[in-house]
Scaffold this active site. Structure first.
Site, PDB file in Angstrom:
ATOM      1  N   ARG A  80      -6.348   5.205  -7.500  1.00  0.00           N
ATOM      2  CA  ARG A  80      -4.639   5.697  -7.459  1.00  0.00           C
ATOM      3  C   ARG A  80      -4.831   7.082  -7.392  1.00  0.00           C
ATOM      4  O   ARG A  80      -3.664   7.664  -6.568  1.00  0.00           O
ATOM      5  CB  ARG A  80      -3.996   4.234  -7.792  1.00  0.00           C
ATOM      6  CG  ARG A  80      -2.633   4.830  -7.302  1.00  0.00           C
ATOM      7  CD  ARG A  80      -2.212   3.704  -7.029  1.00  0.00           C
ATOM      8  NE  ARG A  80      -1.438   3.576  -8.154  1.00  0.00           N
ATOM      9  CZ  ARG A  80      -0.251   2.540  -8.897  1.00  0.00           C
ATOM     10  NH1 ARG A  80      -0.473   1.438  -8.521  1.00  0.00           N
ATOM     11  NH2 ARG A  80      -0.270   2.485  -9.947  1.00  0.00           N
TER      12      ARG A  80
ATOM     13  N   GLU B 204       9.634  -1.732   0.066  1.00  0.00           N
ATOM     14  CA  GLU B 204      10.131  -2.051  -1.853  1.00  0.00           C
ATOM     15  C   GLU B 204      10.897  -1.426  -3.013  1.00  0.00           C
ATOM     16  O   GLU B 204      12.068  -1.260  -1.407  1.00  0.00           O
ATOM     17  CB  GLU B 204       7.897  -1.626  -2.085  1.00  0.00           C
ATOM     18  CG  GLU B 204       8.409  -0.014  -2.060  1.00  0.00           C
ATOM     19  CD  GLU B 204       7.445   0.337  -2.442  1.00  0.00           C
ATOM     20  OE1 GLU B 204       7.212   0.666  -3.694  1.00  0.00           O
ATOM     21  OE2 GLU B 204       6.506   1.625  -2.010  1.00  0.00           O
TER      22      GLU B 204
ATOM     23  N   LYS C 281       1.648   8.001  -5.973  1.00  0.00           N
ATOM     24  CA  LYS C 281       1.887   7.817  -6.703  1.00  0.00           C
ATOM     25  C   LYS C 281       2.365   9.156  -7.522  1.00  0.00           C
ATOM     26  O   LYS C 281       2.496   9.436  -8.921  1.00  0.00           O
ATOM     27  CB  LYS C 281       1.654   6.617  -8.206  1.00  0.00           C
ATOM     28  CG  LYS C 281       2.707   6.259  -9.455  1.00  0.00           C
ATOM     29  CD  LYS C 281       1.868   6.007 -10.310  1.00  0.00           C
ATOM     30  CE  LYS C 281       2.957   4.823 -10.923  1.00  0.00           C
ATOM     31  NZ  LYS C 281       4.170   3.740 -10.279  1.00  0.00           N
TER      32      LYS C 281
END
Length: 399
Positions: free
Chosen positions: A144, A282, A246
């Site tokens: 990621r 989210e 992220k």
């Protein structure tokens, strides 16, 4: 000015550790003999962090911590891992451990001026069946970070480099790993544009580092179900943006909505899509699942939602339990008419939701022992802590 330093030469990146847990940092730390040179530039070593200079990595206790009341706060530990590279080098090569402390950055560094940075989060647990520690799917965090680095025009460590660095950080700080069942050692890998740059462009130099802190539950409610508020005006991400990676720049913009919600007694905020304003995406730091009958739905990760490692694991475990799992658009109607709602993430684990407030109306959901979230929480944490057989090969031993 803040300084990152290492009191002595530490393990070069390309050298495998010679020994295990019992050897302490003797297996990780080198000496100045043999002409070894620290990888940290001299300008980062003008002074030492004001920390205990004694190597305490062989000690078992984490100071005076009350393990029974461990929340999710920063407790400084002993060591951090550091690795650097420049554009000319083309990639990271090797890194080292350094005493935990502040770092020096140019005022014109890419991360400070343009937000060129990423972070990850993962946990280490004490093994239930003997000495040593366990990581949960660290290679997924590495991949990621690589994906996010591509989006942010940054070099990234290889999967092998990432996992090796995480292991070294755990071993160096193992006295801070909470006892079995009391929490975990949270690890925060960072990748930042540390080089100086004035015009808008990728930084000329990058730093990868990992620090650690012992943690317990994320929300102040502990393991209890939480109350959420649907935010209609502030949006976490938008199509074409960076919601699916992220990056550090995703998080400060949600602080306003989060603080407002907490002032009203809510634990966190649920965000809607920025186009139609009717699909749930989210929460501030975790993914969302809704349960209706034998079906579990979670918003699809299509660029605006972070693909959580815990989320991916819960999808597999739910399917193994016989549930139909759908990754799709989840509307407000789907949400408020659900039987059960829960959040997932490295920090929050699997957290049940008791109520969600939308446009002034509070909707209640099933919680307690006889819920899917409780079943999935038990299945997940049993694997993470070595209490159940890991048939999926998700855990990585550190010893």
């Amino acid at each position: 000015m803040a300084v990152l330093s290492s009191a002595r030469r530490l393990l070069p990146w390309g050298r495998a550790p010679a020994g295990g847990v019992s050897g302490g940092l003797r297996a990780l730390l080198g000496t100045d003999g043999g002409g070894g040179r620290s990888l940290l530039p001299s300008r980062w070593k003008s002074s030492q962090p004001q920390l205990d200079p004694v190597d305490r990595s062989d000690e078992e206790g984490g100071g005076d911590i009350d393990w029974d009341n461990l929340g999710f706060g920063l407790t400084p530990t002993d060591y951090m891992y550091v690795m650097r590279c420049s554009q000319e080098e083309g990639g990271f090569s090797r890194g080292e451990l350094a005493r935990y402390g502040n770092i020096e950055l140019s005022p014109s560094s890419g991360v400070l001026n343009y937000g060129q940075g990423l972070f990850e989060g993962l946990k280490a647990y004490r093994r239930a069946d003997g000495p040593g520690y366990m990581l949960f799917r660290p290679e997924e965090n590495a991949r990621r970070m690589q994906h996010g680095a591509g989006r942010m025009c940054m070099p990234a460590p290889s999967v092998e480099q990432f996992v090796h660095a995480v292991k070294q950080t755990v071993l160096a700080n193992r006295r801070w790993v909470p006892p079995q069942g009391k929490g975990a050692l949270y690890l925060r890998p960072l990748l930042i544009g540390s080089g100086a740059i004035l015009g808008l462009a990728p930084a000329p130099e990058y730093t990868f580092m990992i620090y650690a802190a012992p943690v317990g539950t994320y929300f102040k409610e502990g393991m209890a179900a939480i109350n959420l508020l649907v935010e209609e005006e502030i949006h976490r991400a938008m199509p074409g943006g960076t919601g699916g990676v992220k990056t550090i720049s995703n998080y400060a913009p949600v602080l306003k909505a989060q603080m407002d919600a907490r002032s009203k007694g809510f634990a966190d905020v649920l965000y809607l899509d920025s186009v139609h304003k009717r699909y749930v995406e989210e929460a501030s730091s975790c993914n969302l699942f809704v349960v209706k009958g034998g079906t579990v739905a979670t918003p699809a990760t299509e660029g605006t939602i972070l693909p959580g490692v815990t989320r991916r694991s819960i999808i597999e475990l739910a399917r193994d339990s016989g549930y139909q799992v759908e990754e799709r658009l989840v509307s407000i109607h789907d949400l408020v008419s659900a039987d059960e709602v829960f959040c997932t993430g490295t920090a929050v684990g699997v957290t049940p939701v008791s109520t969600i407030t939308y446009q002034g109306t509070r909707y209640e959901f099933r919680t307690g022992e006889d819920t899917l979230s409780k079943k999935l929480y038990t299945a997940l944490t049993s694997i993470q802590m070595g209490l159940a057989e890991d048939k999926k090969g998700w855990t990585v031993a550190v010893d």
